[in-house]
Scaffold this motif. Structure first.
Motif, mmCIF file in Angstrom:
data_model
loop_
_atom_site.group_PDB
_atom_site.id
_atom_site.type_symbol
_atom_site.label_atom_id
_atom_site.label_comp_id
_atom_site.label_asym_id
_atom_site.label_seq_id
_atom_site.Cartn_x
_atom_site.Cartn_y
_atom_site.Cartn_z
ATOM 1 N N HIS A 142 21.301 -1.438 42.976
ATOM 2 C CA HIS A 142 22.633 -1.611 42.417
ATOM 3 C C HIS A 142 22.775 -2.913 41.641
ATOM 4 O O HIS A 142 23.565 -2.998 40.697
ATOM 5 N N ARG A 143 22.028 -3.942 42.044
ATOM 6 C CA ARG A 143 22.162 -5.241 41.375
ATOM 7 C C ARG A 143 21.257 -5.383 40.165
ATOM 8 O O ARG A 143 21.271 -6.388 39.491
ATOM 9 N N GLY A 144 20.432 -4.383 39.904
ATOM 10 C CA GLY A 144 19.756 -4.261 38.625
ATOM 11 C C GLY A 144 18.588 -5.168 38.339
ATOM 12 O O GLY A 144 17.954 -5.025 37.294
ATOM 13 N N ALA A 145 18.275 -6.115 39.224
ATOM 14 C CA ALA A 145 17.184 -7.053 38.927
ATOM 15 C C ALA A 145 16.490 -7.475 40.209
ATOM 16 O O ALA A 145 17.143 -7.800 41.202
ATOM 17 N N LEU A 146 15.172 -7.479 40.180
ATOM 18 C CA LEU A 146 14.347 -7.936 41.295
ATOM 19 C C LEU A 146 13.286 -8.879 40.743
ATOM 20 O O LEU A 146 12.821 -8.707 39.614
ATOM 21 N N ALA A 147 12.889 -9.845 41.541
ATOM 22 C CA ALA A 147 11.795 -10.725 41.141
ATOM 23 C C ALA A 147 10.893 -10.976 42.340
ATOM 24 O O ALA A 147 11.372 -11.163 43.463
ATOM 25 N N ALA A 148 9.590 -10.943 42.091
ATOM 26 C CA ALA A 148 8.607 -11.311 43.115
ATOM 27 C C ALA A 148 8.247 -12.779 42.907
ATOM 28 O O ALA A 148 7.932 -13.196 41.789
ATOM 29 N N PHE A 149 8.329 -13.548 43.984
ATOM 30 C CA PHE A 149 8.051 -14.980 43.931
ATOM 31 C C PHE A 149 6.864 -15.325 44.826
ATOM 32 O O PHE A 149 6.631 -14.681 45.855
ATOM 33 N N GLU A 150 6.162 -16.375 44.434
ATOM 34 C CA GLU A 150 5.137 -16.933 45.316
ATOM 35 C C GLU A 150 5.836 -17.572 46.519
ATOM 36 O O GLU A 150 6.786 -18.334 46.365
ATOM 37 N N ARG A 151 5.361 -17.244 47.695
ATOM 38 C CA ARG A 151 5.976 -17.774 48.919
ATOM 39 C C ARG A 151 5.606 -19.248 49.085
ATOM 40 O O ARG A 151 4.434 -19.605 49.108
ATOM 41 N N PRO A 152 6.615 -20.131 49.178
ATOM 42 C CA PRO A 152 6.294 -21.560 49.327
ATOM 43 C C PRO A 152 5.707 -21.860 50.703
ATOM 44 O O PRO A 152 5.964 -21.148 51.681
ATOM 45 N N GLU A 153 4.919 -22.897 50.763
ATOM 46 C CA GLU A 153 4.353 -23.334 52.037
ATOM 47 C C GLU A 153 5.460 -23.918 52.912
ATOM 48 O O GLU A 153 6.283 -24.711 52.444
ATOM 49 N N LEU A 154 5.480 -23.529 54.174
ATOM 50 C CA LEU A 154 6.525 -24.022 55.080
ATOM 51 C C LEU A 154 6.260 -25.480 55.445
ATOM 52 O O LEU A 154 5.116 -25.877 55.680
ATOM 53 N N PRO A 155 7.328 -26.280 55.520
ATOM 54 C CA PRO A 155 7.140 -27.683 55.905
ATOM 55 C C PRO A 155 6.798 -27.828 57.385
ATOM 56 O O PRO A 155 7.059 -26.931 58.202
ATOM 57 N N ASP A 156 6.233 -28.948 57.728
ATOM 58 C CA ASP A 156 5.957 -29.304 59.114
ATOM 59 C C ASP A 156 7.292 -29.496 59.834
ATOM 60 O O ASP A 156 8.175 -30.194 59.316
ATOM 61 N N PRO A 157 7.496 -28.885 61.011
ATOM 62 C CA PRO A 157 8.763 -29.084 61.731
ATOM 63 C C PRO A 157 9.107 -30.545 61.950
ATOM 64 O O PRO A 157 10.278 -30.936 61.851
#
Length: 265
Positions: free
Chosen positions: A95-110
């Protein structure tokens, strides 16, 4: 940015967008493939503004003018399809008409997130992606510094979580915690008091906590059905309850998060 018209819904070029309705498949494969999906022009813009790197876009042509200034710096394919073509690829009506695939960012250290934070929200084993997204939106709106999720909590970058958060997931620092034994030591080392939202005979009310909150506070919210685990309750310095009327004992976890954050703001 390279404009490409999609003529084959089974093409490998749009494989990132295939069968997006299969929750069990996507929740497993998205992290392993290092990809997350953003849906709607607004969410895509927010992801790019937060520094996320797109790898491709799939959308109706009518959204191209809106997104072109944001996509122009990237050497990526922009796949165009009509509504029927989008549905053939994704398995649902987009319905929102647009999708994008992104590179998943590295999670920071807690530890890096906790070092400068004063108020954090911990999500223990919350499995509903809608609730995770709604909590992230409340965190962004009501002022916690970070969100930490347990190893079995739903993925904040799953497509539905991102959509429900309205893209605020990209504004909120978040990462995954280790198991409770190590997590409790980490929180203690950074000076945090842990408040678990749960029902207990010795619980203090949210009003009492808000009247004199600790300088550093970690607010823990549990899974939709079972609530917090024994390990989470054992790690808490206080059990906190939201007072209610008419015999109601609890709120939806996303609603509870919003109430607690507002009271503590």
């Amino acid at each position: 940015m390279r404009i490409e018209h999609v003529t084959d819904a089974t093409s490998d070029a749009v494989a990132d967008y295939a069968r997006l309705t299969d929750v069990a498949l996507r929740s497993i494969t998205e992290p392993e493939r290092g990809v997350f999906i953003a849906e709607s022009a607004k969410v895509i813009r927010r992801a790019i503004a937060a520094g996320c790197t797109p790898r491709s876009v799939l959308m109706e042509e009518k959204w191209l003018a809106d997104l072109e200034p944001h996509l122009a710096p990237f050497d990526i394919p922009v796949h165009l399809a009509d509504p029927a073509g989008l549905e053939a690829i994704t398995g649902y009506r987009v319905h929102r008409g647009a999708l994008a695939a992104f590179e998943r960012p590295e999670l920071p250290d807690p530890a890096a997130l906790l070092a400068d934070a004063r108020r954090v929200v911990i999500l223990e084993d919350i499995v509903d992606h809608t609730n995770v997204g709604a909590i992230l939106r409340s965190v962004a709106a009501l002022g916690a510094d970070a969100v930490l999720v347990t190893p079995r909590c739903a993925d904040p970058l799953y497509r539905r979580s991102v959509r429900v958060s309205m893209g605020t997931v990209f504004q909120v620092p978040w990462t995954r915690l280790p198991e409770w034994t190590e997590a409790r030591e980490l929180l203690t080392a950074h000076g945090f008091r842990v408040a678990a939202l749960a029902l207990a005979d010795d619980a203090v009310t949210l009003r009492e906590l808000a009247a004199d909150p600790p300088e550093r506070l970690a607010l823990v919210l549990g899974a939709e059905g079972d609530g917090l685990s024994r390990q989470a309750l054992a790690a808490a310095d206080a059990i906190v309850t939201i007072p209610m009327a008419h015999g109601v004992d609890s709120l939806n976890v996303a609603a509870a998060a919003a109430v607690a954050l507002y009271a503590l703001a």
